[in-house]
Write a protein that holds these residues in place. Structure first.
Motif, short mmCIF file in Angstrom:
data_model
loop_
_atom_site.label_atom_id
_atom_site.label_comp_id
_atom_site.label_asym_id
_atom_site.label_seq_id
_atom_site.Cartn_x
_atom_site.Cartn_y
_atom_site.Cartn_z
N ALA A 27 4.93 5.31 -4.81
CA ALA A 27 4.02 4.54 -5.66
C ALA A 27 4.76 3.84 -6.79
O ALA A 27 4.50 2.68 -7.09
CB ALA A 27 2.93 5.46 -6.23
N VAL A 64 0.95 5.60 -12.83
CA VAL A 64 0.74 5.04 -11.49
C VAL A 64 -0.71 4.63 -11.30
O VAL A 64 -1.01 3.53 -10.82
CB VAL A 64 1.17 6.07 -10.42
CG1 VAL A 64 0.59 5.70 -9.06
CG2 VAL A 64 2.69 6.14 -10.33
N HIS A 116 0.86 -1.19 0.00
CA HIS A 116 0.00 0.00 0.00
C HIS A 116 0.89 1.24 0.00
O HIS A 116 1.56 1.53 0.99
CB HIS A 116 -0.90 0.00 1.23
CG HIS A 116 -1.99 1.03 1.16
ND1 HIS A 116 -3.14 0.95 1.89
CD2 HIS A 116 -2.09 2.17 0.44
CE1 HIS A 116 -3.91 2.00 1.62
NE2 HIS A 116 -3.28 2.75 0.75
N SER A 134 6.60 0.90 -5.44
CA SER A 134 5.67 -0.18 -5.06
C SER A 134 5.17 -0.93 -6.28
O SER A 134 5.08 -2.17 -6.26
CB SER A 134 4.48 0.41 -4.28
OG SER A 134 4.90 1.01 -3.09
N ILE A 135 4.85 -0.21 -7.35
CA ILE A 135 4.35 -0.87 -8.56
C ILE A 135 5.43 -1.76 -9.17
O ILE A 135 5.17 -2.90 -9.57
CB ILE A 135 3.84 0.17 -9.56
CG1 ILE A 135 2.55 0.81 -9.04
CG2 ILE A 135 3.62 -0.44 -10.94
CD1 ILE A 135 2.06 1.97 -9.84
N VAL A 152 -6.78 2.00 -6.44
CA VAL A 152 -6.40 3.35 -6.05
C VAL A 152 -7.48 3.91 -5.14
O VAL A 152 -8.65 3.51 -5.21
CB VAL A 152 -6.21 4.27 -7.28
CG1 VAL A 152 -5.06 3.79 -8.15
CG2 VAL A 152 -7.49 4.36 -8.10
N VAL A 176 -0.88 -4.14 -5.60
CA VAL A 176 -0.43 -2.81 -5.18
C VAL A 176 -1.63 -1.87 -5.09
O VAL A 176 -2.44 -1.80 -6.01
CB VAL A 176 0.61 -2.24 -6.16
CG1 VAL A 176 1.02 -0.83 -5.74
CG2 VAL A 176 1.83 -3.14 -6.23
N VAL A 177 -1.71 -1.16 -3.98
CA VAL A 177 -2.74 -0.14 -3.76
C VAL A 177 -2.04 1.20 -3.63
O VAL A 177 -1.02 1.31 -2.96
CB VAL A 177 -3.56 -0.44 -2.49
CG1 VAL A 177 -4.61 0.64 -2.28
CG2 VAL A 177 -4.19 -1.81 -2.56
N VAL A 178 -2.58 2.22 -4.28
CA VAL A 178 -2.02 3.57 -4.21
C VAL A 178 -3.09 4.51 -3.68
O VAL A 178 -4.20 4.57 -4.21
CB VAL A 178 -1.53 4.06 -5.59
CG1 VAL A 178 -1.07 5.51 -5.50
CG2 VAL A 178 -0.40 3.17 -6.09
N ALA A 199 1.23 9.47 -4.90
CA ALA A 199 1.55 8.92 -6.22
C ALA A 199 2.91 9.39 -6.71
O ALA A 199 3.08 9.74 -7.87
CB ALA A 199 0.47 9.29 -7.22
N ALA A 254 -1.63 0.55 -10.96
CA ALA A 254 -1.95 0.05 -9.62
C ALA A 254 -3.16 -0.87 -9.69
O ALA A 254 -4.07 -0.68 -10.50
CB ALA A 254 -2.21 1.22 -8.67
N ASP A 255 -3.19 -1.87 -8.82
CA ASP A 255 -4.34 -2.78 -8.79
C ASP A 255 -5.56 -2.13 -8.19
O ASP A 255 -6.69 -2.49 -8.51
CB ASP A 255 -3.97 -4.05 -8.00
CG ASP A 255 -2.86 -4.83 -8.69
OD1 ASP A 255 -3.12 -5.40 -9.76
OD2 ASP A 255 -1.74 -4.86 -8.16
#
Length: 488
Positions: A102, A148, A94, A105-106, A155, A116-118, A98, A152-153
């Motif tokens: 982020a 981003v 998480h 993480s991605i 947001v 991945v959550v942003v 952004a 991301a999976d």
């Protein structure tokens, strides 16, 4: 669950200074039930690991003298090493804001196949030209934010105000508010009757917060109320400009600048203030408004962030950059105790019932669409289109809306032909190369995309095609005689 929170900073090992209170509250709540690893991109200059509120914090640090790309790759390597060193695979990454948190993480999520959550939390989706603030003012900023949000999976945004522009980018965006510890700030909405009146403003001194408009409003308030003071708490990033403006406006005795204070030192100010004031040009949430609400303090402020969501029942909203309206709102609540107390109680109820990220995990693990954990090469054509679009090349929208990226029949045909002989990855690279050639000619000739047809090269060089077929027929033992005529 195993949760990794990726933040730019705000997680000092002291837990008091250089911290983001809502992040600390989230870390503490999650750590009670889950295994939590907090990765700070650059809170400290060097790599360091320490315990904080039941979680483990890893600070990635930086390489002295390295460029941005090297810094990013260095941090990615350290981030992946940190994730792998903490046992089995994490259930979710998480990222907050952004920015580099982020993008790291991605990239790590793709390599380790972790969703991945942003969560956006700043000016990623705005541009304020007067103060050159926001992520949409340059094409690199627009490209980074767009990629981003696309990759991301899931947001999310911390307020309904911030969710509106986010939904325009991602229709499946989530509303996940950042709550505060209501018990820490809790106090009765009733205050000792004034005058003297005590007003409060808690925020870093910068141009986005527009404290200049706040001081001009205070000048008008001071003309209507003699015994009133404003406490300003927050780090000064403008080099004393605001203090000098206060003196010029004759507010040297009215406005008191306290600088940065740790959270436990700010709580007494909340509990004794009659009003909380906000003058920001933009806020994605404004956690200080929620802290004041938890203490039963009504807020008068600009209609951005949480105030836009709370007004008119739990806050008094005014337009941005309007000192007159802000001063009028302040004077109205100071002279109407019943309305002030009513707003304070409503604000406190709002803070106590405001949903918090402590219940975010199940929702994030079940997004509206399955996690995109495929190879990043498969999204390369879309990335190319997005890049052109956010450089503001006119042809890019035509490309992106037409789904040239592997969706055009000709592209799909080329991909299928190459994939069987050279493999899927090489086929993707070949199609991507063809797209870049198309982009080059579109930019060079300043035109939009046009499908030239599968026989374009035949029509371009008919003599070459004729020679080719004559040779093939002769190789098969035929004698060929050519006669010119009208093509069918």
């Amino acid at each position: 669950m195993r949760i990794a929170l990726v933040v730019p900073g705000g997680v000092d090992r002291s837990g008091r200074e250089r911290v983001v209170p809502v992040l600390l509250a989230l870390i503490e709540r999650l750590a009670r039930r889950h295994h939590v690893l907090v990765i700070a991109v650059e809170h400290y200059r060097d790599w360091v690991q320490y315990a904080l509120l039941g979680a483990t914090v890893v600070n990635l640090g930086r390489v002295t003298g390295a460029g941005r790309a090297i810094q990013w790759m260095f941090r990615l390597r350290r981030m992946i090493a940190a994730l792998r060193s903490h046992g089995k695979q994490f259930d979710v990454l998480h990222a907050f804001w952004a920015g580099s948190s982020a993008t790291l993480s991605i990239a790590a999520g793709r390599l380790l196949r972790v969703p991945v959550v942003v969560s956006i939390g700043g000016g990623e989706l705005v541009w304020l030209p007067d103060i050159a603030y926001g992520g949409q003012g340059s094409w690199p900023g627009r490209v980074k934010t767009s990629l981003v949000l696309r990759m991301a999976d899931a947001v999310s945004a911390g307020s309904q105000y911030a969710l509106k522009p986010l939904i325009e980018k991602r229709s499946d965006a989530l509303w996940l508010p950042w709550g505060v510890d209501s018990k820490l700030f809790d106090g009765p909405p009733e205050r000792s009757p004034g005058p003297p009146w005590r007003l409060l403003h808690v925020a870093s001194i910068n141009r986005v917060k527009d404290q200049a408009s706040l001081l001009r409003a205070m000048r008008l308030v001071r003309d209507g109320q003699d015994d009133v003071t404003l406490d300003c708490i927050g780090e000064d990033t403008l080099g004393g400009h605001l203090q000098r403006l206060a003196v010029e406006l004759g507010l040297g005795e009215t406005v008191r600048f306290h600088g940065f204070k740790p959270l436990d030192a700010v709580v007494p100010f909340y509990r004794t203030a009659h009003l909380y004031l906000q003058s920001s040009l933009h806020e994605s949430m404004a956690a200080a408004v929620l802290e004041a609400a938890a203490a039963g303090v009504p807020t008068v402020g600009t209609a951005v962030g949480l105030i836009a969501e709370m007004a008119p029942k739990a806050a008094l909203a005014v337009p941005v950059q309007n000192p007159e309206a802000l001063a009028e709102g302040i004077l109205t609540l100071l002279t109407h105790e019943e309305q002030r107390v009513r707003l304070g109680r409503a604000a406190q109820a709002f803070a106590r019932t405001y949903r918090s990220l402590r219940q975010f995990t199940p929702k994030l693990m079940e997004p509206d669409r399955p996690p995109r954990t495929g190879n990043i090469l498969g999204r390369a054509p879309v990335i190319c289109c997005t890049l052109l679009r956010f450089i503001r090349i006119p042809c890019a929208d035509d490309l992106l809306s037409g789904h040239v990226a592997l969706r055009h029949p000709q592209s799909m045909k080329i991909h299928a032909s190459l994939a069987g002989r050279r493999g899927r990855k090489r086929a993707l690279v070949a199609v991507g190369h063809s797209m870049l050639v198309i982009f080059y000619h579109m930019l060079k000739e300043r035109t939009t995309y046009k499908n030239l047809g599968g026989d374009f090269f035949d029509r371009l060089e008919p003599e070459r095609l004729t020679r080719y077929y004559v040779k093939r027929l002769e190789d098969l033992g035929h004698k060929v005689t050519l006669e010119s005529g009208v093509p069918a």
